[in-house]
Write a protein that holds these residues in place. Sequence first.
Motif, PDB file in Angstrom:
ATOM      1  N   ALA A 208      68.779 -91.799  21.506  1.00 24.05           N
ATOM      2  CA  ALA A 208      68.515 -90.916  22.643  1.00 24.05           C
ATOM      3  C   ALA A 208      67.027 -90.849  22.949  1.00 24.05           C
ATOM      4  N   LYS A 209      66.198 -90.751  21.919  1.00 26.52           N
ATOM      5  CA  LYS A 209      64.759 -90.657  22.130  1.00 26.52           C
ATOM      6  C   LYS A 209      64.160 -91.993  22.575  1.00 26.52           C
ATOM      7  N   CYS A 210      64.753 -93.094  22.146  1.00 26.25           N
ATOM      8  CA  CYS A 210      64.344 -94.415  22.639  1.00 26.25           C
ATOM      9  C   CYS A 210      64.692 -94.538  24.117  1.00 26.25           C
ATOM     10  N   ALA A 211      65.878 -94.076  24.486  1.00 23.70           N
ATOM     11  CA  ALA A 211      66.294 -94.117  25.891  1.00 23.70           C
ATOM     12  C   ALA A 211      65.388 -93.250  26.764  1.00 23.70           C
ATOM     13  N   ALA A 212      64.844 -92.155  26.207  1.00 20.16           N
ATOM     14  CA  ALA A 212      63.918 -91.307  26.965  1.00 20.16           C
ATOM     15  C   ALA A 212      62.650 -92.080  27.327  1.00 20.16           C
ATOM     16  N   ILE A 213      62.177 -92.905  26.413  1.00 18.92           N
ATOM     17  CA  ILE A 213      61.004 -93.751  26.695  1.00 18.92           C
ATOM     18  C   ILE A 213      61.338 -94.754  27.788  1.00 18.92           C
ATOM     19  N   GLN A 214      62.516 -95.373  27.676  1.00 16.57           N
ATOM     20  CA  GLN A 214      62.940 -96.357  28.679  1.00 16.57           C
ATOM     21  C   GLN A 214      63.108 -95.702  30.047  1.00 16.57           C
ATOM     22  N   PHE A 215      63.613 -94.498  30.066  1.00 15.72           N
ATOM     23  CA  PHE A 215      63.773 -93.749  31.320  1.00 15.72           C
ATOM     24  C   PHE A 215      62.433 -93.572  32.016  1.00 15.72           C
ATOM     25  N   MET A 216      61.421 -93.141  31.278  1.00 18.24           N
ATOM     26  CA  MET A 216      60.113 -92.928  31.878  1.00 18.24           C
ATOM     27  C   MET A 216      59.456 -94.249  32.294  1.00 18.24           C
ATOM     28  N   GLY A 299      47.632 -86.588  22.131  1.00 21.21           N
ATOM     29  CA  GLY A 299      47.464 -87.156  23.457  1.00 21.21           C
ATOM     30  C   GLY A 299      47.039 -88.614  23.523  1.00 21.21           C
ATOM     31  N   SER A 300      46.967 -89.298  22.386  1.00 20.84           N
ATOM     32  CA  SER A 300      46.629 -90.722  22.413  1.00 20.84           C
ATOM     33  C   SER A 300      47.794 -91.536  22.954  1.00 20.84           C
ATOM     34  N   ILE A 301      47.480 -92.677  23.578  1.00 19.78           N
ATOM     35  CA  ILE A 301      48.503 -93.585  24.102  1.00 19.78           C
ATOM     36  C   ILE A 301      48.668 -94.753  23.141  1.00 19.78           C
ATOM     37  N   ILE A 302      49.912 -95.028  22.732  1.00 21.46           N
ATOM     38  CA  ILE A 302      50.195 -96.189  21.889  1.00 21.46           C
ATOM     39  C   ILE A 302      51.438 -96.897  22.431  1.00 21.46           C
ATOM     40  N   GLU A 303      51.734 -98.050  21.863  1.00 26.88           N
ATOM     41  CA  GLU A 303      52.942 -98.788  22.221  1.00 26.88           C
ATOM     42  C   GLU A 303      54.123 -98.270  21.404  1.00 26.88           C
ATOM     43  N   PRO A 304      55.255 -97.998  22.024  1.00 21.83           N
ATOM     44  CA  PRO A 304      56.457 -97.637  21.259  1.00 21.83           C
ATOM     45  C   PRO A 304      57.089 -98.888  20.640  1.00 21.83           C
ATOM     46  N   SER A 305      58.311 -98.756  20.140  1.00 26.48           N
ATOM     47  CA  SER A 305      58.983 -99.861  19.447  1.00 26.48           C
ATOM     48  C   SER A 305      59.356-100.999  20.398  1.00 26.48           C
ATOM     49  N   ARG A 306      59.657-102.147  19.810  1.00 23.38           N
ATOM     50  CA  ARG A 306      60.078-103.302  20.613  1.00 23.38           C
ATOM     51  C   ARG A 306      61.404-103.037  21.322  1.00 23.38           C
ATOM     52  N   VAL A 307      62.282-102.279  20.681  1.00 21.59           N
ATOM     53  CA  VAL A 307      63.553-101.938  21.325  1.00 21.59           C
ATOM     54  C   VAL A 307      63.283-101.105  22.577  1.00 21.59           C
ATOM     55  N   ALA A 308      62.351-100.167  22.475  1.00 16.36           N
ATOM     56  CA  ALA A 308      62.024 -99.307  23.618  1.00 16.36           C
ATOM     57  C   ALA A 308      61.375-100.093  24.748  1.00 16.36           C
ATOM     58  N   LEU A 309      60.609-101.116  24.407  1.00 17.97           N
ATOM     59  CA  LEU A 309      59.854-101.872  25.409  1.00 17.97           C
ATOM     60  C   LEU A 309      60.631-103.040  26.015  1.00 17.97           C
ATOM     61  N   ASN A 310      61.768-103.378  25.429  1.00 19.09           N
ATOM     62  CA  ASN A 310      62.533-104.525  25.913  1.00 19.09           C
ATOM     63  C   ASN A 310      63.000-104.301  27.351  1.00 19.09           C
ATOM     64  N   LYS A 311      62.608-105.199  28.248  1.00 21.24           N
ATOM     65  CA  LYS A 311      62.900-105.010  29.676  1.00 21.24           C
ATOM     66  C   LYS A 311      64.394-104.936  29.962  1.00 21.24           C
ATOM     67  N   ASP A 312      65.185-105.778  29.313  1.00 20.25           N
ATOM     68  CA  ASP A 312      66.628-105.730  29.530  1.00 20.25           C
ATOM     69  C   ASP A 312      67.201-104.379  29.102  1.00 20.25           C
ATOM     70  N   ASN A 313      66.710-103.857  27.967  1.00 20.46           N
ATOM     71  CA  ASN A 313      67.159-102.541  27.505  1.00 20.46           C
ATOM     72  C   ASN A 313      66.793-101.454  28.506  1.00 20.46           C
ATOM     73  N   ILE A 314      65.565-101.527  29.026  1.00 21.51           N
ATOM     74  CA  ILE A 314      65.095-100.533  30.001  1.00 21.51           C
ATOM     75  C   ILE A 314      65.970-100.544  31.243  1.00 21.51           C
ATOM     76  N   ASP A 315      66.222-101.727  31.774  1.00 24.87           N
ATOM     77  CA  ASP A 315      67.046-101.850  32.984  1.00 24.87           C
ATOM     78  C   ASP A 315      68.473-101.375  32.741  1.00 24.87           C
ATOM     79  N   THR A 316      69.013-101.720  31.567  1.00 27.97           N
ATOM     80  CA  THR A 316      70.391-101.334  31.269  1.00 27.97           C
ATOM     81  C   THR A 316      70.508 -99.825  31.084  1.00 27.97           C
ATOM     82  N   THR A 317      69.544 -99.211  30.403  1.00 29.23           N
ATOM     83  CA  THR A 317      69.557 -97.754  30.254  1.00 29.23           C
ATOM     84  C   THR A 317      69.580 -97.084  31.618  1.00 29.23           C
ATOM     85  N   TRP A 318      68.727 -97.526  32.515  1.00 31.81           N
ATOM     86  CA  TRP A 318      68.660 -96.944  33.857  1.00 31.81           C
ATOM     87  C   TRP A 318      69.967 -97.152  34.622  1.00 31.81           C
ATOM     88  N   ASN A 319      70.417 -98.395  34.680  1.00 32.63           N
ATOM     89  CA  ASN A 319      71.582 -98.734  35.500  1.00 32.63           C
ATOM     90  C   ASN A 319      72.873 -98.117  34.956  1.00 32.63           C
TER      91      ASN A 319
END
Length: 334
Positions: A208-216, A299-319
């Motif tokens: 759920a928290k990974c999907a929140a990153i993908q949502f944003m 408040g620092s900015i870092i990269e999340p996990s590879r699962v969170a950053l995967n473009k296919d995962n991001i698109d699928t979560t949204w769609n």
Amino acid sequence: MTQAAGFYNPETAEYFDPKETHRVAIVSGGNSGIGWYTVLHLYLHGYAVYVVGRNESRVKKAIKDIEDEARRRTSSYDSFQKKTRHLGSMEYIHFDCCDLESVERCATAFLSKERRLHVLINNAGVMGIPFEITKDGYEIQYQVNLVAPFLFTLNLLPALKAAKSDAVPRVLTLSSVGHNAAYRYFDPSDHINHFPLMLYTWIRYGNAKCAAIQFMKKFAANYPGILAFSIHPGVIGETELYSWWDKLPFLGSIFHTARNVAGYFIGVSSEEGSLATLRAAMDQSLGEDDSGSYLITGGSIIEPSRVALNKDNIDTTWNRNIEMLREKGFTLLL
């Protein structure tokens, strides 16, 4: 508050005079923990804050307590600060993450009161709780931490877009370092009810928290001009989110001891935990190039996990979430 080194200082943010500049924010789950301090600082900066939550008496008590704390803090202002820093306002609207119709009603109620929304903070969440299916047919951690803020945000798009006329609007969704427990992509329709239950409780939370990153991430790409951020506030010791685990027979005492040890070495207070949220909400140095970023403790900015950053995962979560919400009869103002 004592400012930790490298943590965002909310006093550097702009203070608004409500008589001259109307800035509006929504905070879900603002009656306790980091949400309480998030509301406090927005109120201190002159925002009209809508504190949305399930329990009216608790939220209204929190609003009273925040007013008292604000009076205490402003009493120590010097003469210049008293002239240039003005308190905002706070108002309650009912909102229940476990009831998506309530989420829609809350958005409708807000839109009947305000035409613009400058800051939306999807702060409410649950963590590590037993398997349960909500009345809307979702696994409870997935609905509370992702689906409810997803639906809420899209229903508030007209107000967010309208706010572009006088400011850069912002949307924030609380995530967690726990998003790393999502070791692969899970479809939103998968309830992830597997053995061992103790392990999969945390995998469901991580998903759920990974999907929140993908949502944003996807929101930022789809809606330029509205800044979007996901937030890991930090390891907070003084939170009610651990209550279910603390009460377990035998294991509860072990868990409680382990988190106290972790809290001693890497933990932060609830107010310190709110600083990442406050930076994403108010720091004018953040711009379009930062939109979609993942902010961590302070408040620092870092990269999340590879699962969170995967473009296919991001698109699928949204769609898939849009598809499932439409199947359930919900209106999405895309």
